[in-house]
Design a protein around this motif. Structure first.
Motif, PDB file in Angstrom:
ATOM      1  N   CYS A 217       0.838  -1.209   0.000  1.00 27.35           N
ATOM      2  CA  CYS A 217       0.000   0.000   0.000  1.00 27.35           C
ATOM      3  C   CYS A 217       0.866   1.249   0.000  1.00 27.35           C
ATOM      4  N   ARG A 218       1.907   1.237   0.807  1.00 29.37           N
ATOM      5  CA  ARG A 218       2.799   2.402   0.888  1.00 29.37           C
ATOM      6  C   ARG A 218       3.482   2.671  -0.451  1.00 29.37           C
ATOM      7  N   LEU A 219       3.977   1.618  -1.092  1.00 30.82           N
ATOM      8  CA  LEU A 219       4.674   1.781  -2.363  1.00 30.82           C
ATOM      9  C   LEU A 219       3.712   2.212  -3.467  1.00 30.82           C
ATOM     10  N   LEU A 220       2.514   1.650  -3.449  1.00 33.14           N
ATOM     11  CA  LEU A 220       1.522   1.996  -4.473  1.00 33.14           C
ATOM     12  C   LEU A 220       1.117   3.457  -4.382  1.00 33.14           C
ATOM     13  N   GLN A 221       1.034   3.983  -3.171  1.00 30.66           N
ATOM     14  CA  GLN A 221       0.653   5.373  -2.946  1.00 30.66           C
ATOM     15  C   GLN A 221       1.859   6.309  -3.075  1.00 30.66           C
ATOM     16  N   GLN A 222       3.051   5.733  -3.259  1.00 27.11           N
ATOM     17  CA  GLN A 222       4.299   6.502  -3.344  1.00 27.11           C
ATOM     18  C   GLN A 222       4.500   7.358  -2.085  1.00 27.11           C
ATOM     19  N   MET A 223       4.302   6.706  -0.959  1.00 29.51           N
ATOM     20  CA  MET A 223       4.459   7.371   0.328  1.00 29.51           C
ATOM     21  C   MET A 223       5.909   7.290   0.772  1.00 29.51           C
ATOM     22  N   ILE A 224       6.320   8.211   1.640  1.00 26.55           N
ATOM     23  CA  ILE A 224       7.680   8.233   2.132  1.00 26.55           C
ATOM     24  C   ILE A 224       7.946   7.004   2.987  1.00 26.55           C
ATOM     25  N   ASP A 225       9.200   6.723   3.249  1.00 27.27           N
ATOM     26  CA  ASP A 225       9.597   5.485   3.905  1.00 27.27           C
ATOM     27  C   ASP A 225       9.393   5.570   5.420  1.00 27.27           C
ATOM     28  N   ILE A 226       8.128   5.519   5.818  1.00 22.63           N
ATOM     29  CA  ILE A 226       7.740   5.470   7.227  1.00 22.63           C
ATOM     30  C   ILE A 226       6.728   4.346   7.379  1.00 22.63           C
ATOM     31  N   SER A 227       6.806   3.603   8.449  1.00 20.11           N
ATOM     32  CA  SER A 227       5.864   2.505   8.671  1.00 20.11           C
ATOM     33  C   SER A 227       4.463   3.049   8.875  1.00 20.11           C
ATOM     34  N   ILE A 228       3.476   2.176   8.736  1.00 21.36           N
ATOM     35  CA  ILE A 228       2.094   2.591   8.954  1.00 21.36           C
ATOM     36  C   ILE A 228       1.898   3.070  10.391  1.00 21.36           C
ATOM     37  N   ALA A 229       2.618   2.467  11.336  1.00 22.49           N
ATOM     38  CA  ALA A 229       2.521   2.920  12.732  1.00 22.49           C
ATOM     39  C   ALA A 229       3.015   4.352  12.873  1.00 22.49           C
ATOM     40  N   GLY A 230       4.061   4.699  12.127  1.00 25.74           N
ATOM     41  CA  GLY A 230       4.573   6.068  12.152  1.00 25.74           C
ATOM     42  C   GLY A 230       3.584   7.053  11.577  1.00 25.74           C
ATOM     43  N   PHE A 231       2.925   6.664  10.480  1.00 22.86           N
ATOM     44  CA  PHE A 231       1.918   7.540   9.890  1.00 22.86           C
ATOM     45  C   PHE A 231       0.742   7.753  10.837  1.00 22.86           C
ATOM     46  N   LEU A 232       0.324   6.694  11.503  1.00 28.87           N
ATOM     47  CA  LEU A 232      -0.832   6.793  12.389  1.00 28.87           C
ATOM     48  C   LEU A 232      -0.530   7.577  13.653  1.00 28.87           C
ATOM     49  N   LEU A 233       0.741   7.822  13.939  1.00 30.89           N
ATOM     50  CA  LEU A 233       1.110   8.629  15.094  1.00 30.89           C
ATOM     51  C   LEU A 233       1.076  10.124  14.785  1.00 30.89           C
ATOM     52  N   THR A 234       1.102  10.495  13.492  1.00 35.60           N
ATOM     53  CA  THR A 234       1.194  11.916  13.137  1.00 35.60           C
ATOM     54  C   THR A 234       0.049  12.767  13.682  1.00 35.60           C
ATOM     55  N   PRO A 235      -1.215  12.313  13.716  1.00 36.17           N
ATOM     56  CA  PRO A 235      -2.257  13.161  14.315  1.00 36.17           C
ATOM     57  C   PRO A 235      -2.022  13.429  15.795  1.00 36.17           C
ATOM     58  N   VAL A 236      -1.491  12.439  16.520  1.00 34.88           N
ATOM     59  CA  VAL A 236      -1.201  12.624  17.940  1.00 34.88           C
ATOM     60  C   VAL A 236      -0.117  13.691  18.114  1.00 34.88           C
ATOM     61  N   GLN A 237       0.914  13.599  17.276  1.00 35.96           N
ATOM     62  CA  GLN A 237       1.982  14.594  17.335  1.00 35.96           C
ATOM     63  C   GLN A 237       1.463  15.977  16.976  1.00 35.96           C
ATOM     64  N   LYS A 238       0.612  16.036  15.953  1.00 33.67           N
ATOM     65  CA  LYS A 238       0.181  17.328  15.420  1.00 33.67           C
ATOM     66  C   LYS A 238      -0.616  18.137  16.433  1.00 33.67           C
ATOM     67  N   ILE A 239      -1.597  17.518  17.066  1.00 27.16           N
ATOM     68  CA  ILE A 239      -2.456  18.267  17.971  1.00 27.16           C
ATOM     69  C   ILE A 239      -1.675  18.771  19.177  1.00 27.16           C
ATOM     70  N   CYS A 240      -0.600  18.066  19.533  1.00 27.32           N
ATOM     71  CA  CYS A 240       0.208  18.489  20.673  1.00 27.32           C
ATOM     72  C   CYS A 240       1.285  19.482  20.277  1.00 27.32           C
ATOM     73  N   LYS A 241       1.521  19.648  18.983  1.00 23.46           N
ATOM     74  CA  LYS A 241       2.544  20.586  18.529  1.00 23.46           C
ATOM     75  C   LYS A 241       1.973  21.985  18.315  1.00 23.46           C
ATOM     76  N   TYR A 242       0.668  22.087  18.124  1.00 21.19           N
ATOM     77  CA  TYR A 242       0.062  23.396  17.879  1.00 21.19           C
ATOM     78  C   TYR A 242       0.372  24.409  18.981  1.00 21.19           C
ATOM     79  N   PRO A 243       0.227  24.050  20.277  1.00 26.35           N
ATOM     80  CA  PRO A 243       0.549  25.040  21.320  1.00 26.35           C
ATOM     81  C   PRO A 243       1.997  25.509  21.252  1.00 26.35           C
ATOM     82  N   LEU A 244       2.903  24.615  20.857  1.00 28.38           N
ATOM     83  CA  LEU A 244       4.309  24.987  20.765  1.00 28.38           C
ATOM     84  C   LEU A 244       4.538  25.966  19.622  1.00 28.38           C
TER      85      LEU A 244
END
Length: 510
Positions: A217-244
């Motif tokens: 799926c990652r290769l077909l979508q031409q996504m960067i070399d990050i695991s699916i677990a890494g991608f699914l963590l990005t929303p958690v990181q994002k909402i906590c980075k806004y205050p910073l």
């Protein structure tokens, strides 16, 4: 060999020995930068991993090659300027504000692409294979990320309208956060269910076909070399980075700027959003522990503790004064909305029997003076609970020491404050989540009932007794980075994952 010396953008408070701690403005020597999210660097003599997003560096994640860095002169200039914004001249301040605005815009665009890749690259393909994934599994793994993607696209459009390409420092993006304030609350569900998503992914990844499927799926979508677990963590990181990010923007926004009030309000609003999400996650862990505690109590009667409560405020040994000459020794547990009484087992002192409860809503606490009372006789270190409207006496409780009495008086005050704060913050635990916690605890207990010490009494579970919780984080300080709230993604060569060690309360451990 030092590749580059960079200035820290934010404080990095470590959560493990393998991470590098530093303060905003510290100079970090980058020794290795092959990983996209984590670099190996040094501050002084200490070397360890640190998140690349915490330094003034542009990382081009769309490029499969190495990182692209702005000029060293630019970094050195920002290092000098960031030390004291008040000493900067107007031109320097405008440049710094422009840099922060551009960083917010660029990271938002990259984030949107990540969300699109998840929805189109993973979820769409998973739905084409019902034999591999049930709807329940997809709900567990991806939660409401499609809803987040839809919301973030609208939010980015609002930002683009307020972004001044010619003069970025004049951009008025603060009010965009205020307009979408309530919309950010959708992150709460995602962050709360993310641990379950990690568990389900780990389970599936043990099977080769799932591992190969997600990589395809990652290769077909031409996504960067990050695991699916890494991608699914990005929303958690994002909402906590806004205050910073908003805190950094506020630092370089003069008071006479047209966006100053908007940025101030947005900064507070996003801190509250991150705080509420963090508090909800912590509260879910709390109800899980409370449920395990309740099923270990013998002869429980009436409704579950979780039907009204979601957190333990204080606990300890008390003497309940029934009348003159008659007292009862009780283990008392003060939750929000109710006070639960238990009695220690005669033979097994580490086991508790249920002996009743008192509702705290509508009750008030009285500090009783030492001496003789008409109905209760002589009391020492005592306090009373009575109905606030009818003034009916509910119970009299005596402590061993005056210090214990003061702790209980403070605890009862905290309980009322906790209830008030929960109402103001909109803190809610759904009925389904409460019932699920109880069901999980009962299943766990059934698996341990084989070990019987004597008839009718199961061995105590690992979470007994219940200990008081003395701290509560109401807001997220701006100086603490997002991995303090939710841990950052793990780099490929970083040996240990941080997520499972975050805020694990020792509330019910021996």
């Amino acid at each position: 060999l030092t590749l580059l010396s960079l200035a820290a953008l934010w404080d990095h408070v470590t959560m493990g020995e393998q991470e590098l701690a530093f303060k905003a403005g510290d100079v970090i020597r980058v020794l290795e930068a092959q990983e996209k999210d984590w670099w190996w660097g040094a501050v002084g003599e200490r070397q360890a991993w640190f998140p690349s997003s915490f330094v003034r560096v542009r990382v081009n994640q769309e490029d499969s090659g190495s990182e692209s860095v702005e000029s060293v002169e630019g970094v050195d200039q920002e290092e000098t300027l960031s030390k004291d914004p008040r000493s900067q001249n107007s031109e320097q301040r405008e440049q710094m504000r422009a840099n922060v605005v551009q960083e917010i815009m660029n990271t938002e665009r990259v984030y949107i692409k990540h969300l699109r890749d998840i929805c189109e690259g993973y979820i769409r393909q998973c739905r084409k294979h019902p034999g591999m994934f049930t709807d329940a599994q997809l709900g567990t793994i991806f939660s409401n990320i499609e809803e987040i993607y839809k919301f973030q696209r609208k939010f980015l459009k609002d930002l683009e309208k307020k972004y001044d390409k010619e003069n970025p420092h004049l951009s008025e993006i603060g009010f965009c956060f205020l307009q979408q304030d309530e919309g950010f609350s959708i992150y709460s569900e995602y962050c709360n269910t993310h641990p379950a998503a990690c568990v389900e992914l780990q389970r599936l990844m043990k099977q080769g076909r799932y591992k190969h499927f997600f990589e395809a799926c990652r290769l077909l979508q031409q996504m960067i070399d990050i695991s699916i677990a890494g991608f699914l963590l990005t929303p958690v990181q994002k909402i906590c980075k806004y205050p910073l990010q908003l805190g950094e923007l506020l630092k370089y926004t003069p008071k006479d700027h047209s966006d100053y009030e908007g940025v101030c309000a947005a900064h507070e609003a996003m801190k509250n959003v991150a705080s509420l999400i963090n508090e909800r996650k912590r509260r879910l862990e709390s109800i899980d522990a409370i449920a395990h505690w309740q099923v270990a109590i013998l002869q429980w009667e009436g409704e579950d503790v979780l039907s009204q409560s979601s957190e333990l405020i204080h606990s300890g040994e008390l003497t309940r004064v029934v009348r003159a000459g008659k007292t009862q020794q009780r283990s008392a547990f003060l939750f929000d909305h109710q006070l639960v009484f238990c009695k220690k087992d005669v033979l097994r002192r580490d086991l508790l029997h249920y002996r009743g409860r008192l509702p705290m809503d509508g009750a008030e606490t009285l500090d009783l003076p030492d001496g003789r009372h008409p109905e209760m006789g002589t009391v020492r270190n005592a306090l009373a609970l009575r109905h606030a409207d009818t003034l009916e006496l509910l119970c009299v409780l005596a402590c061993r020491k005056v210090q214990d009495k003061q702790r209980w008086l403070q605890a009862f005050a905290r309980e009322r404050l906790r209830v008030k704060e929960d109402q103001e913050m909109g803190m809610e635990i759904s009925e389904a989540q409460r019932k699920q916690a109880i069901q999980n605890a009962r299943k766990s207990k059934q698996g341990k009932m084989k070990n019987i010490s004597y008839p009718g009494h199961p061995s105590p579970l690992h979470h007994q007794p219940l200990h008081p919780l003395h701290q509560r984080h109401v807001t997220v300080p701006t100086s603490i980075p997002q991995q303090q709230v939710f841990s950052l993604a793990e780099p490929k060569r970083k040996p240990s994952h941080l997520w499972y060690t975050f805020t694990r309360s020792a509330l019910f451990r021996k």
